[in-house]
Design an enzyme around this catalytic site. Structure first.
Site, PDB file in Angstrom:
ATOM      1  N   HIS A  14       0.868  -1.189   0.000  1.00  0.00           N
ATOM      2  CA  HIS A  14       0.000   0.000   0.000  1.00  0.00           C
ATOM      3  C   HIS A  14       0.901   1.236   0.000  1.00  0.00           C
ATOM      4  O   HIS A  14       1.736   1.379   0.908  1.00  0.00           O
ATOM      5  CB  HIS A  14      -0.890   0.005   1.240  1.00  0.00           C
ATOM      6  CG  HIS A  14      -1.803  -1.184   1.321  1.00  0.00           C
ATOM      7  ND1 HIS A  14      -3.110  -1.144   0.912  1.00  0.00           N
ATOM      8  CD2 HIS A  14      -1.579  -2.456   1.737  1.00  0.00           C
ATOM      9  CE1 HIS A  14      -3.666  -2.343   1.085  1.00  0.00           C
ATOM     10  NE2 HIS A  14      -2.757  -3.163   1.586  1.00  0.00           N
ATOM     11  N   HIS A 192      -8.393  -8.137  -1.117  1.00  0.00           N
ATOM     12  CA  HIS A 192      -8.034  -8.658   0.206  1.00  0.00           C
ATOM     13  C   HIS A 192      -9.144  -9.612   0.678  1.00  0.00           C
ATOM     14  O   HIS A 192     -10.320  -9.247   0.664  1.00  0.00           O
ATOM     15  CB  HIS A 192      -7.960  -7.524   1.228  1.00  0.00           C
ATOM     16  CG  HIS A 192      -6.739  -6.670   1.142  1.00  0.00           C
ATOM     17  ND1 HIS A 192      -6.395  -5.975   0.029  1.00  0.00           N
ATOM     18  CD2 HIS A 192      -5.769  -6.412   2.070  1.00  0.00           C
ATOM     19  CE1 HIS A 192      -5.268  -5.299   0.263  1.00  0.00           C
ATOM     20  NE2 HIS A 192      -4.870  -5.552   1.500  1.00  0.00           N
ATOM     21  N   GLU A 195      -7.764 -12.677   5.278  1.00  0.00           N
ATOM     22  CA  GLU A 195      -6.836 -12.133   6.284  1.00  0.00           C
ATOM     23  C   GLU A 195      -7.567 -12.219   7.631  1.00  0.00           C
ATOM     24  O   GLU A 195      -7.040 -12.747   8.598  1.00  0.00           O
ATOM     25  CB  GLU A 195      -6.484 -10.676   5.931  1.00  0.00           C
ATOM     26  CG  GLU A 195      -5.529  -9.997   6.912  1.00  0.00           C
ATOM     27  CD  GLU A 195      -5.379  -8.480   6.642  1.00  0.00           C
ATOM     28  OE1 GLU A 195      -6.248  -7.898   5.961  1.00  0.00           O
ATOM     29  OE2 GLU A 195      -4.391  -7.892   7.142  1.00  0.00           O
ATOM     30  N   ASP A 273       3.098  -5.490   2.600  1.00  0.00           N
ATOM     31  CA  ASP A 273       1.822  -4.846   2.964  1.00  0.00           C
ATOM     32  C   ASP A 273       2.021  -3.358   3.315  1.00  0.00           C
ATOM     33  O   ASP A 273       1.758  -2.504   2.467  1.00  0.00           O
ATOM     34  CB  ASP A 273       1.168  -5.608   4.126  1.00  0.00           C
ATOM     35  CG  ASP A 273      -0.343  -5.537   4.138  1.00  0.00           C
ATOM     36  OD1 ASP A 273      -0.930  -5.045   3.164  1.00  0.00           O
ATOM     37  OD2 ASP A 273      -0.948  -6.000   5.135  1.00  0.00           O
ATOM     38  N   ASP A 274       2.436  -3.083   4.547  1.00  0.00           N
ATOM     39  CA  ASP A 274       2.644  -1.704   5.021  1.00  0.00           C
ATOM     40  C   ASP A 274       3.906  -1.714   5.885  1.00  0.00           C
ATOM     41  O   ASP A 274       3.820  -1.671   7.122  1.00  0.00           O
ATOM     42  CB  ASP A 274       1.455  -1.250   5.889  1.00  0.00           C
ATOM     43  CG  ASP A 274       0.112  -1.500   5.222  1.00  0.00           C
ATOM     44  OD1 ASP A 274      -0.251  -0.744   4.314  1.00  0.00           O
ATOM     45  OD2 ASP A 274      -0.554  -2.494   5.600  1.00  0.00           O
TER      46      ASP A 274
HETATM   47  N1  ADE Z   1      -4.957  -1.497   4.218  1.00  0.00           N
HETATM   48  C1  ADE Z   1      -3.654  -1.398   4.495  1.00  0.00           C
HETATM   49  N2  ADE Z   1      -3.196  -2.539   5.039  1.00  0.00           N
HETATM   50  C2  ADE Z   1      -4.251  -3.394   5.100  1.00  0.00           C
HETATM   51  C3  ADE Z   1      -4.429  -4.724   5.553  1.00  0.00           C
HETATM   52  N3  ADE Z   1      -3.429  -5.440   6.054  1.00  0.00           N
HETATM   53  N4  ADE Z   1      -5.671  -5.251   5.475  1.00  0.00           N
HETATM   54  C4  ADE Z   1      -6.681  -4.551   4.973  1.00  0.00           C
HETATM   55  N5  ADE Z   1      -6.568  -3.302   4.531  1.00  0.00           N
HETATM   56  C5  ADE Z   1      -5.368  -2.716   4.599  1.00  0.00           C
HETATM   57 ZN    ZN Z   2      -2.890  -5.144   2.182  1.00  0.00          ZN
END
Ligand code: ADE
Ligand code: ZN
Length: 330
Positions: A14, A192, A195, A273-274
């Site tokens: 992201h 997504h 998760e 991811d982040d």
């Molecule tokens: N947006 C940013 N990271 C995310 C994640 N792990 N799951 C869902 N939305 C997200």
């Molecule tokens: Zn994500």
């Protein structure tokens, strides 16, 4: 070969979520926005759980207010990815955080991001493609606006459409209109799922939205029939183990299902991811996979090959990256 030297393909990143906290603090200071509450005493992002993570994430995004902010962000993120050996990256771009999903604003933001991507290609040798992402908990109406932005700006650079956000909000079918719109515009699709949701969510997402890739998808492991279905369909999972461990979507590293899914023949890929939110990098993910599951250079090469074949780029770009993966693997 060290872990940083392994050439990597990252499919699930992201853009805003990759913003270093110092970068966001700098913007907050420039714009006199008080978001000090989202950082801990060391200056890292601080949150309690997934829901709180999403609100901290959105607070950080309030500092990103212009195309120029996104141009600087894109350059900073790609520099870090390149330092980690990433040669091809796909990032999620959210029109909702770029001028409120207004199409004319989005066109300007996207131009700035693409401009930075071209500069990063020249300076760091990394290739970027963009995937427009709607935010699930903003609801189906907002998702349509994001899909329209994506459909109107499809290009060699902007190649996909997806959905992030609170997975347990609504059901996949609520977003079918947006995914149909994006598909009809010729965009490739990911979403997504799995998760936080269980196997049914993954199955429904694949079937109702017609996506070829799933973000995370780890809970598929709980149902062998679904694992077979993903294998048979050739669905690709964008797995982000460090994110899952830190957000507690999974247990610890040894209990993470990535290795079991791969052994079951599911196409798995590895992403961050982040990264600053989870104190991770691509090099860290690779180190942990090697330590925990004994993955070696040939395993990483195979995972990166899976990723580039699943990438939402044109064939010329794919061929170029495949060559780079091969040359550097000897
Ligand atoms: N947006 C940013 N990271 C995310 C994640 N792990 N799951 C869902 N939305 C997200
Ligand atoms: Zn994500």
């Amino acid at each position: 070969m060290t872990f940083s030297e392994i050439p990597k393909v990252e499919l699930h990143l992201h853009l805003e979520g990759a913003a270093p906290p110092s970068f966001i603090r700098g913007l907050a200071k420039e714009k006199k926005i008080d978001i000090s509450g989202i950082f801990d005493e060391r200056g890292n992002y601080s949150y309690r759980d997934f829901e709180h993570f999403l609100s901290v994430y959105e607070a950080a995004c309030t500092t990103l207010q212009s195309p120029e902010d996104f141009r600087r962000l894109t350059l900073a993120v790609l520099e870090q990815s390149a330092e980690n050996g990433v040669i091809y990256s796909e990032t999620f771009l959210s029109p909702d955080f770029c001028g409120g999903a207004d199409l004319s604003a989005w066109i300007d933001y996207l131009a700035a991001i693409e401009d930075a991507a071209n500069e990063a290609q020249r300076i760091f040798g990394i290739t970027l493609r963009g995937i427009v992402t709607c935010i699930r908990h903003f609801g189906p109406e907002k998702s349509k606006k994001a899909a329209l932005c994506a459909a109107e700006t499809k290009s060699k650079f902007l190649t996909g459409f997806g959905m992030a956000g609170a997975e347990l909000h609504g059901c996949p079918n609520d977003f079918a209109y947006s995914f149909d719109l994006a598909r009809e515009a010729g965009l490739r699709l990911t979403c997504h799922a799995g998760e936080w949701g269980g196997p049914d969510m993954v199955r429904e997402t694949v079937r109702a939205l017609g996506v070829e890739r799933i973000g995370h998808g780890i809970n598929a492991i709980k149902e062998p029939d679904l694992v077979h279905e993903l294998h048979d369909r050739g669905t690709v999972l964008e797995v982000c183990p460090g994110s899952n461990v830190v957000l507690r979507a999974s247990g610890d590293w040894p209990s993470h299902p990535i290795d079991a899914l791969r052994k079951a023949g599911v196409k798995v890929t590895v992403s961050t991811d982040d990264p600053p939110f989870f104190h991770t990098t691509m090099v860290n993910e690779y180190e942990k996979l090697a330590q925990t599951f004994g993955w070696r250079q040939e395993d990483f090469h195979q995972v990166n090959t899976t990723a580039i074949y699943a990438a939402f780029c044109d064939d010329e770009t794919r061929t170029d990256i495949i060559q780079k993966l091969q040359v550097q693997n000897g």
